[in-house]
Design a protein around this motif. Structure first.
Motif, PDB file in Angstrom:
ATOM      1  N   VAL A  86      -8.890  -8.094 -10.408  1.00 41.22           N
ATOM      2  CA  VAL A  86      -8.130  -6.839 -10.414  1.00 41.22           C
ATOM      3  C   VAL A  86      -7.582  -6.577 -11.812  1.00 41.22           C
ATOM      4  O   VAL A  86      -7.694  -5.466 -12.350  1.00 41.22           O
ATOM      5  N   GLU A 103      -7.983 -11.986   1.825  1.00 41.27           N
ATOM      6  CA  GLU A 103      -7.659 -10.622   2.217  1.00 41.27           C
ATOM      7  C   GLU A 103      -6.608 -10.548   3.312  1.00 41.27           C
ATOM      8  O   GLU A 103      -5.895  -9.569   3.407  1.00 41.27           O
ATOM      9  N   LEU A 160      -3.030  -1.770  -9.671  1.00 45.20           N
ATOM     10  CA  LEU A 160      -3.889  -0.639  -9.304  1.00 45.20           C
ATOM     11  C   LEU A 160      -3.230   0.688  -9.659  1.00 45.20           C
ATOM     12  O   LEU A 160      -3.886   1.610 -10.163  1.00 45.20           O
ATOM     13  N   ILE A 189      -8.142   2.094  -6.766  1.00 48.10           N
ATOM     14  CA  ILE A 189      -7.621   1.691  -5.459  1.00 48.10           C
ATOM     15  C   ILE A 189      -8.724   1.580  -4.417  1.00 48.10           C
ATOM     16  O   ILE A 189      -8.682   0.718  -3.534  1.00 48.10           O
ATOM     17  N   PHE A 229     -13.405  -6.528  -5.492  1.00 47.98           N
ATOM     18  CA  PHE A 229     -12.843  -7.635  -6.272  1.00 47.98           C
ATOM     19  C   PHE A 229     -13.116  -8.980  -5.600  1.00 47.98           C
ATOM     20  O   PHE A 229     -13.363  -9.981  -6.278  1.00 47.98           O
ATOM     21  N   ASN A 243     -10.576  -1.693  -3.651  1.00 44.59           N
ATOM     22  CA  ASN A 243      -9.810  -2.791  -3.067  1.00 44.59           C
ATOM     23  C   ASN A 243     -10.044  -2.975  -1.570  1.00 44.59           C
ATOM     24  O   ASN A 243      -9.380  -3.778  -0.931  1.00 44.59           O
ATOM     25  N   ASN A 289     -14.256  -5.265  -0.095  1.00 39.64           N
ATOM     26  CA  ASN A 289     -13.401  -5.354  -1.272  1.00 39.64           C
ATOM     27  C   ASN A 289     -14.243  -5.781  -2.475  1.00 39.64           C
ATOM     28  O   ASN A 289     -14.783  -6.886  -2.510  1.00 39.64           O
ATOM     29  N   THR A 348      -0.972  -6.967  -6.956  1.00 44.57           N
ATOM     30  CA  THR A 348      -2.201  -6.170  -6.926  1.00 44.57           C
ATOM     31  C   THR A 348      -1.967  -4.665  -6.961  1.00 44.57           C
ATOM     32  O   THR A 348      -2.558  -3.947  -7.780  1.00 44.57           O
ATOM     33  N   GLU A 398      -1.527 -11.218  -1.736  1.00 47.10           N
ATOM     34  CA  GLU A 398      -1.600 -12.050  -2.927  1.00 47.10           C
ATOM     35  C   GLU A 398      -0.273 -12.693  -3.264  1.00 47.10           C
ATOM     36  O   GLU A 398      -0.223 -13.791  -3.709  1.00 47.10           O
ATOM     37  N   GLN A 414       0.837  -1.206   0.000  1.00 44.17           N
ATOM     38  CA  GLN A 414       0.000   0.000   0.000  1.00 44.17           C
ATOM     39  C   GLN A 414       0.872   1.256   0.000  1.00 44.17           C
ATOM     40  O   GLN A 414       0.557   2.243  -0.679  1.00 44.17           O
TER      41      GLN A 414
END
Length: 385
Positions: free
Chosen positions: A322, A381, A293, A344, A365, A347, A363, A289, A385, A260
């Motif tokens: 995604v 989550e 994004l 974003i 997705f 997500n 989320n 991911t 990933e 992030q």
């Protein structure tokens, strides 16, 4: 509209006509309807009931604004506070000093953290902070809201430090979730209004991302880093993000908050080149991911062929979604009119800890993947990933 919905609406209309201006009684009547008597769809039935409640809540507010009846005001406060699950925004909509101060008190309690609320058995949550953001737009309350937000971070830190031996706390630090909710509430202001709090939100991020903080605090710091992208970028802030990444990427790469922070850096720098290079590096194959994004939100269409090719071999159903959204946006030259339209924000805004404790996923997705496959949202989550 389904037959049972028409039937219930008519019953409520008839009931309300027999109980004019008795809004608590009407809300009680709406609440009494049991989903199992009508449908198997719990979610849609709750939405339906809430929509009816909203109609009568708005009617009650209109009546109050005309009459200024004190009993009606107290009735609306009671409904908002207890009967419809902490609708502090309704209390703010009363345009009433006493109701505003009540929400202000709740927001102050919220800043004291989860342990305080639990041990004091206070039924208060972060919606009080978001309600204050709404109160900002009432000239009567604007200055009080500004003062609250300007002093809130220091209040949170000082309260945690002064009460670290209470409530079985193991740290003098505040809750990461409290700081995240505070930053989110401030950032919910309109773009032209939140900018005055830019440095404050950055201070919250810098504090929460410090390596001396707890893991839960660091988790929250990733979500706060994303909020930084709603504010104007400065060289010192980007430099700080780079320093944070340099310290954490090597040892904490598997943690979502690191990625992030990477997204925030790429977005603030408008650095599509680095985001694409990250995605192309096989060493980063397990964490695609946030690079995807970033490329979509930066509108980097040159990445489209690579994204299309990568999606073909993607086994994770959530990451596949995604890719799908990013490919759609880039191939259609999707125009981002507002910051809030960026990919974003689809997500999710819940930390892995919040999800593991049972909070429902927000989320998009994950929800899309769930519609196609039976997957465990918590696993997808809490594991990066």
């Amino acid at each position: 509209m389904k037959n049972f919905q028409i039937k219930i609406e008519q019953e409520i209309t008839d009931f309300a006509s027999k109980h004019p201006n008795e809004y608590k009684t009407i809300i009680d009547k709406i609440t009494s309807y049991n989903r199992s008597d009508y449908t198997d769809d719990f979610y849609s039935f709750q939405v339906f009931k809430n929509q009816i409640k909203e109609i009568y809540l708005n009617q009650a507010l209109e009546d109050y604004h005309i009459s200024k009846n004190e009993n009606l005001r107290n009735e609306i406060i009671a409904i908002a506070d207890y009967m419809i699950d902490r609708r502090y925004d309704v209390m703010i909509a009363l345009d009433d000093e006493e109701a505003f101060n009540k929400v202000l008190g709740y927001a102050t309690d919220c800043l004291k953290g989860e342990d305080f609320l639990y041990f004091q058995q206070l039924y208060v949550n972060e919606q009080s902070l978001f309600a204050l953001a709404k109160a900002y737009y009432n000239p009567k309350f604007k200055q009080a809201v500004i003062l609250f937000f300007e002093t809130s971070f220091d209040y949170v830190k000082n309260y945690a430090k002064e009460n670290d031996n209470h409530y079985n706390s193991s740290s003098a630090d505040p809750d990461g979730s409290t700081l995240l909710e505070l930053a989110q509430a401030i950032s919910s202001l309109k773009e032209e209004d939140r900018e005055q709090f830019s440095n404050l939100v950055f201070e919250i991020y810098a504090f929460s991302s410090n390596e001396k903080r707890s893991y839960g605090m660091n988790q929250a710091s990733g979500f706060i880093a994303l909020l930084l992208t709603l504010y104007s970028a400065t060289i010192d802030k980007i430099t700080f993000l780079n320093d944070t990444i340099a310290k954490k990427l090597k040892h904490y790469k598997e943690n979502i908050y690191v990625h992030q922070i990477l997204y925030a850096k790429w977005y603030l720098e408008k650095n599509h080149t680095e985001a694409l290079a990250y995605l192309q590096n096989d060493e980063n194959a397990g964490w695609p991911t946030f690079a995807i994004l970033a490329l979509a939100d930066l509108g980097w269409q040159e990445a489209l062929p690579f994204l299309i090719e990568k999606q073909k071999g993607e086994k994770n159903p959530v990451v596949w979604e995604v890719y799908q959204e990013a490919i759609h946006r880039l191939s259609t030259k999707y125009q981002i009119a507002n910051n809030e339209d960026r990919m974003i924000w689809l997500n999710g805004n819940l930390t892995p800890t919040q999800r593991a404790l049972g909070a429902e996923s927000d989320n998009v997705f994950v929800k899309r993947a769930q519609q196609k496959l039976a997957i465990d949202a918590t696993v997808y989550e809490t594991d990066e990933e």
